[in-house]
Each structure stands twice: as C-alpha cells, then as structure tokens.
Design a protein around this motif. Structure first.
Motif, PDB file in Angstrom:
ATOM      1  N   ALA A  39       0.827  -1.210   0.000  1.00  0.00           N
ATOM      2  CA  ALA A  39       0.000   0.000   0.000  1.00  0.00           C
ATOM      3  C   ALA A  39       0.861   1.260   0.000  1.00  0.00           C
ATOM      4  N   SER A  40       1.972   1.235   0.714  1.00  0.00           N
ATOM      5  CA  SER A  40       2.854   2.404   0.784  1.00  0.00           C
ATOM      6  C   SER A  40       3.482   2.709  -0.572  1.00  0.00           C
ATOM      7  N   SER A  41       3.898   1.665  -1.292  1.00  0.00           N
ATOM      8  CA  SER A  41       4.511   1.896  -2.603  1.00  0.00           C
ATOM      9  C   SER A  41       3.471   2.354  -3.624  1.00  0.00           C
ATOM     10  N   VAL A  42       2.243   1.857  -3.499  1.00  0.00           N
ATOM     11  CA  VAL A  42       1.168   2.320  -4.381  1.00  0.00           C
ATOM     12  C   VAL A  42       0.868   3.791  -4.098  1.00  0.00           C
ATOM     13  N   SER A  43       0.831   4.147  -2.819  1.00  0.00           N
ATOM     14  CA  SER A  43       0.573   5.533  -2.426  1.00  0.00           C
ATOM     15  C   SER A  43       1.662   6.466  -2.941  1.00  0.00           C
ATOM     16  N   GLU A  44       2.905   6.016  -2.845  1.00  0.00           N
ATOM     17  CA  GLU A  44       4.031   6.830  -3.321  1.00  0.00           C
ATOM     18  C   GLU A  44       3.924   7.088  -4.822  1.00  0.00           C
ATOM     19  N   SER A  45       3.578   6.053  -5.577  1.00  0.00           N
ATOM     20  CA  SER A  45       3.448   6.206  -7.027  1.00  0.00           C
ATOM     21  C   SER A  45       2.239   7.059  -7.386  1.00  0.00           C
ATOM     22  N   GLU A  46       1.177   6.917  -6.620  1.00  0.00           N
ATOM     23  CA  GLU A  46      -0.034   7.690  -6.894  1.00  0.00           C
ATOM     24  C   GLU A  46       0.217   9.184  -6.727  1.00  0.00           C
ATOM     25  N   GLY A  47       1.161   9.538  -5.857  1.00  0.00           N
ATOM     26  CA  GLY A  47       1.405  10.941  -5.575  1.00  0.00           C
ATOM     27  C   GLY A  47       2.421  11.616  -6.468  1.00  0.00           C
ATOM     28  N   ILE A  48       3.055  10.875  -7.378  1.00  0.00           N
ATOM     29  CA  ILE A  48       4.137  11.489  -8.156  1.00  0.00           C
ATOM     30  C   ILE A  48       3.643  12.563  -9.119  1.00  0.00           C
ATOM     31  N   LEU A  49       2.358  12.521  -9.488  1.00  0.00           N
ATOM     32  CA  LEU A  49       1.832  13.536 -10.400  1.00  0.00           C
ATOM     33  C   LEU A  49       1.446  14.810  -9.661  1.00  0.00           C
ATOM     34  N   ASP A  50       1.304  14.706  -8.346  1.00  0.00           N
ATOM     35  CA  ASP A  50       0.823  15.841  -7.559  1.00  0.00           C
ATOM     36  C   ASP A  50       1.896  16.473  -6.683  1.00  0.00           C
ATOM     37  N   HIS A  51       2.793  15.659  -6.152  1.00  0.00           N
ATOM     38  CA  HIS A  51       3.794  16.175  -5.221  1.00  0.00           C
ATOM     39  C   HIS A  51       4.887  16.942  -5.950  1.00  0.00           C
ATOM     40  N   HIS A 165      -3.718  -1.250 -10.059  1.00  0.00           N
ATOM     41  CA  HIS A 165      -3.939  -1.284 -11.508  1.00  0.00           C
ATOM     42  C   HIS A 165      -4.423   0.079 -12.016  1.00  0.00           C
ATOM     43  N   LYS A 166      -5.320   0.705 -11.271  1.00  0.00           N
ATOM     44  CA  LYS A 166      -5.852   2.013 -11.668  1.00  0.00           C
ATOM     45  C   LYS A 166      -4.768   3.086 -11.636  1.00  0.00           C
ATOM     46  N   VAL A 167      -3.896   3.021 -10.631  1.00  0.00           N
ATOM     47  CA  VAL A 167      -2.810   4.003 -10.520  1.00  0.00           C
ATOM     48  C   VAL A 167      -1.856   3.870 -11.705  1.00  0.00           C
ATOM     49  N   ALA A 168      -1.493   2.637 -12.044  1.00  0.00           N
ATOM     50  CA  ALA A 168      -0.603   2.410 -13.188  1.00  0.00           C
ATOM     51  C   ALA A 168      -1.248   2.929 -14.472  1.00  0.00           C
ATOM     52  N   HIS A 169      -2.531   2.653 -14.645  1.00  0.00           N
ATOM     53  CA  HIS A 169      -3.253   3.105 -15.840  1.00  0.00           C
ATOM     54  C   HIS A 169      -3.310   4.633 -15.895  1.00  0.00           C
ATOM     55  N   LYS A 170      -3.506   5.261 -14.754  1.00  0.00           N
ATOM     56  CA  LYS A 170      -3.578   6.723 -14.691  1.00  0.00           C
ATOM     57  C   LYS A 170      -2.251   7.356 -15.110  1.00  0.00           C
ATOM     58  N   ILE A 171      -1.150   6.786 -14.643  1.00  0.00           N
ATOM     59  CA  ILE A 171       0.164   7.330 -14.974  1.00  0.00           C
ATOM     60  C   ILE A 171       0.484   7.110 -16.453  1.00  0.00           C
ATOM     61  N   ILE A 172       0.123   5.948 -16.974  1.00  0.00           N
ATOM     62  CA  ILE A 172       0.339   5.682 -18.402  1.00  0.00           C
ATOM     63  C   ILE A 172      -0.476   6.652 -19.251  1.00  0.00           C
ATOM     64  N   THR A 173      -1.720   6.877 -18.876  1.00  0.00           N
ATOM     65  CA  THR A 173      -2.583   7.815 -19.607  1.00  0.00           C
ATOM     66  C   THR A 173      -2.004   9.224 -19.571  1.00  0.00           C
TER      67      THR A 173
END
Length: 221
Positions: A39-51, A165-173
């Motif tokens: 969960a921590s690594s998913v959270s870190e990746s999810e925040g790379i577009l915002d932080h 899966h959604k986070v990866a798709h969001k970053i690819i998009t």
C-alpha cells in the motif's frame, strides 16, 4: 470478531485511504506488514503527479531536457519552451523479483535506448540517464501479494490490487498525453491477476478431483 468489524463496508470505487481504513476495520485496527508495504509503494506512485519532489516522470516531461532542434522547438520571449513535437518513448510493464514496474525507453532514430546518452543529435532528450529516468513506478512485491490474495487474502487485499492497476493506468494515460508514447507493451497488473486467478482455479479443480477419487462430497457455491 467484534460487531464493529461486521459493519465495516468498502465503498464503490474506493480511494486508497478508504481501502486502508477498511483493512484496519477487518484486521483488529492494524495494517499487516505485507499489506502496508504494498500500500505504501502504491501511495508513493499515486502521488508522483501531484507532489513537488523530483521523480522520473517529471524528468521525462520537463521540456528543458528536450532536444529542441529535433522536436521543432524554441524558447519564447517569455521564456516558455514550445515544441511542434513531443519526444518519443516506449513504455514497458514488467513483473520482476522486486514487484511490478513501469519502464521508459527513449528513441534514437527508430531504436530504443537503454544506456546513458548526452548531447546526441539523434536523441530527443538532451540527457538520458536510465538510473534516474527509466524506472517510473514500482509496486513492491505486488506479484507475491497477488499470489497471497488467492491463497488467503480478503476483500481489502483485492481492492488494493485493483487500485494499483488504476494508478498504473492513470500514470500511463498521463504520459500518453504529455509525450509521444510510440509503444506500450509488457504484462499488466490485470494480466498477471487473471493468470494467477486461472492458476488458482486450476489448483482448486485438482483438489476437487482428488476429493472425488477419495469418495468425498464436493461442495461448491
């Protein structure tokens, strides 16, 4: 199990925060170490577009590192970089011994590059450093976590996998919008999940056949 656990519900299309909350409710108020790591690594990746901190994705989309001559670019009087084209990259999704990773490769002419290159007139980036630009995201040990889910996981574990899966798709998009993604390949999280699901069902079927051979009654929902 306490009654409050039974009342816990996971909302439709939950956020990671909501998934974590639900996991705590059904796990005596704690996040298991394995779950917490993923969960921590998913959270870190999810925040790379915002932080605001530096990361590989931001290095890719920074036009100051683009080869303006190749991309038909120029700097305006206001200091803004304008390009007719965006640099090409190839994206590759992979499950390694570390987990799920998304890799980026630039192009030199029509060939992808996986080594350090600087100031090459055929490269669409001024500098390409694989150590800081190739590995865009990583979900630590996600492959083992998916396997764990099919062995003895719960609803929160599945929700975390789907969210990854959604986070990866969001970053690819996002990258497809900001850059010229020429190629996208590899094994997606969905692909790997479905493969494990198929293997899990096959294993279950083998157990059922063994039970039949032993004269036991099969009870399937």
């Amino acid at each position: 199990m306490p009654g409050s656990h039974n009342k816990a519900q996971l909302p439709a299309n939950p956020t990671l925060k909501e998934i974590n909350w639900y996991k705590k409710q059904i796990n005596w108020g704690e996040l298991p170490p394995f779950y917490h790591m993923v969960a921590s690594s998913v959270s870190e990746s999810e925040g790379i577009l915002d932080h605001g901190f530096d990361n590989a994705v931001k290095r890719l989309i920074d036009p100051r590192n683009w080869n303006l001559d190749l991309l038909g670019g120029h700097v305006t009087e206001m200091g803004e970089i304008v390009c007719e084209q965006k640099p090409r990259i190839a994206l590759h999704q992979s499950f390694t011994d570390r987990g799920f990773e998304l890799w980026a490769y630039p192009y030199a002419k029509d060939v992808t590059v996986d080594q350090f290159i600087k100031d090459n007139r055929f490269m669409e980036f001024k500098v390409w450093d694989p150590h800081s630009m190739k590995n865009l995201i990583r979900f630590n040990q996600l492959h083992k976590f998916i396997g764990f889910y099919f062995e003895r996981g719960d609803k929160a574990d599945k929700a975390l996998i789907l969210h990854a899966h959604k986070v990866a798709h969001k970053i690819i998009t996002f990258l497809q919008r900001e850059l010229n993604v020429v190629k996208l390949d590899g094994v997606t999280i969905k692909d790997f999940y479905q493969l494990c699901e198929k293997d899990s069902r096959a294993c279950s079927d083998e157990i059922d056949i063994a039970k039949v051979m032993l004269g036991e009654q099969i009870n399937k929902e």
